[in-house]
Design a protein around this motif. Structure first.
Motif, PDB file in Angstrom:
ATOM      1  N   GLU A  10      -6.069   6.596   5.653  1.00 21.46           N
ATOM      2  CA  GLU A  10      -6.038   6.972   7.064  1.00 21.46           C
ATOM      3  C   GLU A  10      -6.838   5.967   7.882  1.00 21.46           C
ATOM      4  O   GLU A  10      -7.896   5.509   7.451  1.00 21.46           O
ATOM      5  CB  GLU A  10      -6.649   8.361   7.232  1.00 21.46           C
ATOM      6  N   TYR A  11      -6.317   5.653   9.050  1.00 21.81           N
ATOM      7  CA  TYR A  11      -7.024   4.772   9.979  1.00 21.81           C
ATOM      8  C   TYR A  11      -8.053   5.608  10.725  1.00 21.81           C
ATOM      9  O   TYR A  11      -7.733   6.648  11.303  1.00 21.81           O
ATOM     10  CB  TYR A  11      -6.036   4.138  10.957  1.00 21.81           C
ATOM     11  N   LEU A  12      -9.319   5.174  10.708  1.00 21.05           N
ATOM     12  CA  LEU A  12     -10.392   5.918  11.362  1.00 21.05           C
ATOM     13  C   LEU A  12     -10.713   5.398  12.753  1.00 21.05           C
ATOM     14  O   LEU A  12     -11.329   6.094  13.548  1.00 21.05           O
ATOM     15  CB  LEU A  12     -11.658   5.881  10.504  1.00 21.05           C
ATOM     16  N   GLY A  13     -10.329   4.170  13.036  1.00 23.57           N
ATOM     17  CA  GLY A  13     -10.627   3.541  14.317  1.00 23.57           C
ATOM     18  C   GLY A  13     -11.523   2.329  14.115  1.00 23.57           C
ATOM     19  O   GLY A  13     -12.133   2.147  13.054  1.00 23.57           O
ATOM     20  N   ASP A  14     -11.593   1.479  15.142  1.00 22.54           N
ATOM     21  CA  ASP A  14     -12.432   0.279  15.105  1.00 22.54           C
ATOM     22  C   ASP A  14     -12.184  -0.601  13.884  1.00 22.54           C
ATOM     23  O   ASP A  14     -13.096  -1.203  13.329  1.00 22.54           O
ATOM     24  CB  ASP A  14     -13.919   0.641  15.177  1.00 22.54           C
ATOM     25  N   GLY A  15     -10.929  -0.651  13.426  1.00 26.96           N
ATOM     26  CA  GLY A  15     -10.579  -1.515  12.298  1.00 26.96           C
ATOM     27  C   GLY A  15     -10.975  -0.960  10.944  1.00 26.96           C
ATOM     28  O   GLY A  15     -10.930  -1.678   9.942  1.00 26.96           O
ATOM     29  N   TYR A  17     -10.476   1.736   7.774  1.00 27.06           N
ATOM     30  CA  TYR A  17      -9.550   2.601   7.066  1.00 27.06           C
ATOM     31  C   TYR A  17     -10.295   3.313   5.947  1.00 27.06           C
ATOM     32  O   TYR A  17     -11.229   2.769   5.352  1.00 27.06           O
ATOM     33  CB  TYR A  17      -8.417   1.781   6.445  1.00 27.06           C
TER      34      TYR A  17
END
Length: 64
Positions: A10-15, A17
């Protein structure tokens, strides 16, 4: 071979994962397009617990 690889990614944000291999959480950053992130950190359960305690301390300091 681990059949959970990528299943929980899952992508969490700010680059950043996250993925879970059934035992530990892998945090990966940078160059996910090529499939070879340049930075990886594997967090086993006790480290995840320590991280949550750290976050709770921050929340207590911030919100009282």
């Amino acid at each position: 071979m681990n059949d959970t690889k990528g299943k929980y990614e899952e992508y969490l944000g700010d680059g950043l994962y996250a993925d879970f291999d059934g035992y530990q959480i892998c945090l990966a950053a940078n160059d996910r397009v090529s499939g070879n992130p340049t930075d990886k950190v594997y967090l086993e359960p006790r480290v995840v617990d320590a991280f949550w305690r750290y976050v709770e301390k921050l929340e207590e300091a911030r919100y009282g």
